[in-house]
Scaffold this motif. Sequence first.
Motif, PDB file in Angstrom:
ATOM      1  N   MET A   1      10.023  -4.630 -12.696  1.00 43.08           N
ATOM      2  CA  MET A   1      10.260  -4.239 -11.306  1.00 43.08           C
ATOM      3  C   MET A   1      11.757  -4.182 -11.014  1.00 43.08           C
ATOM      4  O   MET A   1      12.529  -4.990 -11.536  1.00 43.08           O
ATOM      5  CB  MET A   1       9.608  -5.247 -10.361  1.00 43.08           C
ATOM      6  N   ASN A   2      12.168  -3.277 -10.192  1.00 39.38           N
ATOM      7  CA  ASN A   2      13.568  -3.110  -9.823  1.00 39.38           C
ATOM      8  C   ASN A   2      14.003  -4.254  -8.919  1.00 39.38           C
ATOM      9  O   ASN A   2      13.401  -4.533  -7.902  1.00 39.38           O
ATOM     10  CB  ASN A   2      13.736  -1.773  -9.090  1.00 39.38           C
ATOM     11  N   GLY A   3      15.113  -4.914  -9.282  1.00 35.38           N
ATOM     12  CA  GLY A   3      15.569  -6.063  -8.519  1.00 35.38           C
ATOM     13  C   GLY A   3      16.030  -5.722  -7.128  1.00 35.38           C
ATOM     14  O   GLY A   3      16.180  -6.601  -6.290  1.00 35.38           O
ATOM     15  N   THR A   4      16.332  -4.434  -6.872  1.00 37.51           N
ATOM     16  CA  THR A   4      16.808  -4.034  -5.548  1.00 37.51           C
ATOM     17  C   THR A   4      15.664  -3.688  -4.609  1.00 37.51           C
ATOM     18  O   THR A   4      15.895  -3.427  -3.435  1.00 37.51           O
ATOM     19  CB  THR A   4      17.738  -2.825  -5.664  1.00 37.51           C
ATOM     20  N   GLU A   5      14.458  -3.668  -5.094  1.00 36.64           N
ATOM     21  CA  GLU A   5      13.317  -3.330  -4.255  1.00 36.64           C
ATOM     22  C   GLU A   5      13.018  -4.462  -3.277  1.00 36.64           C
ATOM     23  O   GLU A   5      13.256  -5.636  -3.562  1.00 36.64           O
ATOM     24  CB  GLU A   5      12.070  -3.071  -5.113  1.00 36.64           C
ATOM     25  N   GLN A  12       3.588  -3.552  -3.823  1.00 30.91           N
ATOM     26  CA  GLN A  12       2.923  -2.258  -3.937  1.00 30.91           C
ATOM     27  C   GLN A  12       2.931  -1.789  -5.386  1.00 30.91           C
ATOM     28  O   GLN A  12       1.930  -1.269  -5.889  1.00 30.91           O
ATOM     29  CB  GLN A  12       3.609  -1.221  -3.041  1.00 30.91           C
ATOM     30  N   ALA A  13       4.041  -1.960  -6.071  1.00 31.88           N
ATOM     31  CA  ALA A  13       4.134  -1.554  -7.467  1.00 31.88           C
ATOM     32  C   ALA A  13       3.165  -2.358  -8.341  1.00 31.88           C
ATOM     33  O   ALA A  13       2.589  -1.833  -9.294  1.00 31.88           O
ATOM     34  CB  ALA A  13       5.564  -1.733  -7.966  1.00 31.88           C
ATOM     35  N   LEU A  14       2.984  -3.632  -8.005  1.00 34.72           N
ATOM     36  CA  LEU A  14       2.059  -4.485  -8.759  1.00 34.72           C
ATOM     37  C   LEU A  14       0.621  -4.000  -8.611  1.00 34.72           C
ATOM     38  O   LEU A  14      -0.169  -4.052  -9.556  1.00 34.72           O
ATOM     39  CB  LEU A  14       2.190  -5.932  -8.274  1.00 34.72           C
ATOM     40  N   PHE A  15       0.282  -3.497  -7.425  1.00 40.60           N
ATOM     41  CA  PHE A  15      -1.099  -3.094  -7.158  1.00 40.60           C
ATOM     42  C   PHE A  15      -1.419  -1.699  -7.691  1.00 40.60           C
ATOM     43  O   PHE A  15      -2.588  -1.368  -7.894  1.00 40.60           O
ATOM     44  CB  PHE A  15      -1.379  -3.120  -5.650  1.00 40.60           C
ATOM     45  N   GLU A  16      -0.406  -0.875  -7.891  1.00 46.37           N
ATOM     46  CA  GLU A  16      -0.641   0.502  -8.315  1.00 46.37           C
ATOM     47  C   GLU A  16      -1.356   0.553  -9.660  1.00 46.37           C
ATOM     48  O   GLU A  16      -1.092  -0.233 -10.562  1.00 46.37           O
ATOM     49  CB  GLU A  16       0.693   1.251  -8.426  1.00 46.37           C
ATOM     50  N   GLY A  17      -2.277   1.486  -9.774  1.00 45.45           N
ATOM     51  CA  GLY A  17      -3.000   1.677 -11.021  1.00 45.45           C
ATOM     52  C   GLY A  17      -4.221   0.805 -11.186  1.00 45.45           C
ATOM     53  O   GLY A  17      -4.923   0.904 -12.194  1.00 45.45           O
TER      54      GLY A  17
END
Length: 281
Positions: A1-5, A12-17
């Motif tokens: 994951m991008n540290g600037t997010e 949200q990125a964790l839940f995607e897919g």
Amino acid sequence: MNGTESPAAKLQALFEGHRLTPTQRRIAHSMVRRAADVPFLSSVELAELAGVSQPSVTRFAVALGFDGYPALRRHLREVAPAAGPAVDAGAPNEYQQAVEAEIENLRHLAEALADPEPVLAAGRVLAGSRPLPVLGLRAAAAQAHGFAYFAAKVHPDVRLLNEGGSMLHDRIDAAARAGANALLCFALPRHPREAVDALVHAKESGLTVVTVADSAFAPVAKVSDLLLPAAVGTGLAFDTACAPMLLGRVLLEAMCDDLPDAQARLEEFDTRAAARGLFVE
């Protein structure tokens, strides 16, 4: 994951897919709303926040690929920023993200339609079936109903099959006996076993199965002769189906092109509607 997010974006990125159930999506949404606090909540506290049971939180963590909630919480603590605002005011909220995801689904559909032949072929098949059964169960019932409503204005015999039960196979048999040679199916997650069984029966009855589904790998794919995919949105508690709905309308347009009297039927309907004062102008 991008540290600037932002924390919300990381979640949200964790839940995607991941294909999550409505209960699990409710947990996910609650986590996004309290993104900065979630790494420090117990499973009981998260359950209370989401209004679900504690075992549901455990199942949610497992669905994301973790051994349990403690493993998920450790992961969240590792990726959480040491400091900073809990919410990035410039980032889109979850509702905006859901809309953006649907727009992306429509873009993918537009790209797929660069080759119109699959839709044109399906339109020819459906136009040639008398009667034309249109199947859609549970989440797909609304899509089937919408298609059948408009198709009935240009096709002489459309039969909507939007309820399951012991009579579903009987209604497919009746359509086949009346001369049907094709069936249109709308299939959306979560896919009812009954819909798959109905398509197997339709093929055994000699019908060509045309299916609008959320993916080329949907469970109905193996029992469909022509499959037209259009992705659903999964950013909200319940799937959104803008792309499948639009694909259904495109398919309807293709079918109209192969019905020589479609325009005459539409004009006849407009004349009757005007005489009855059916619509408020």
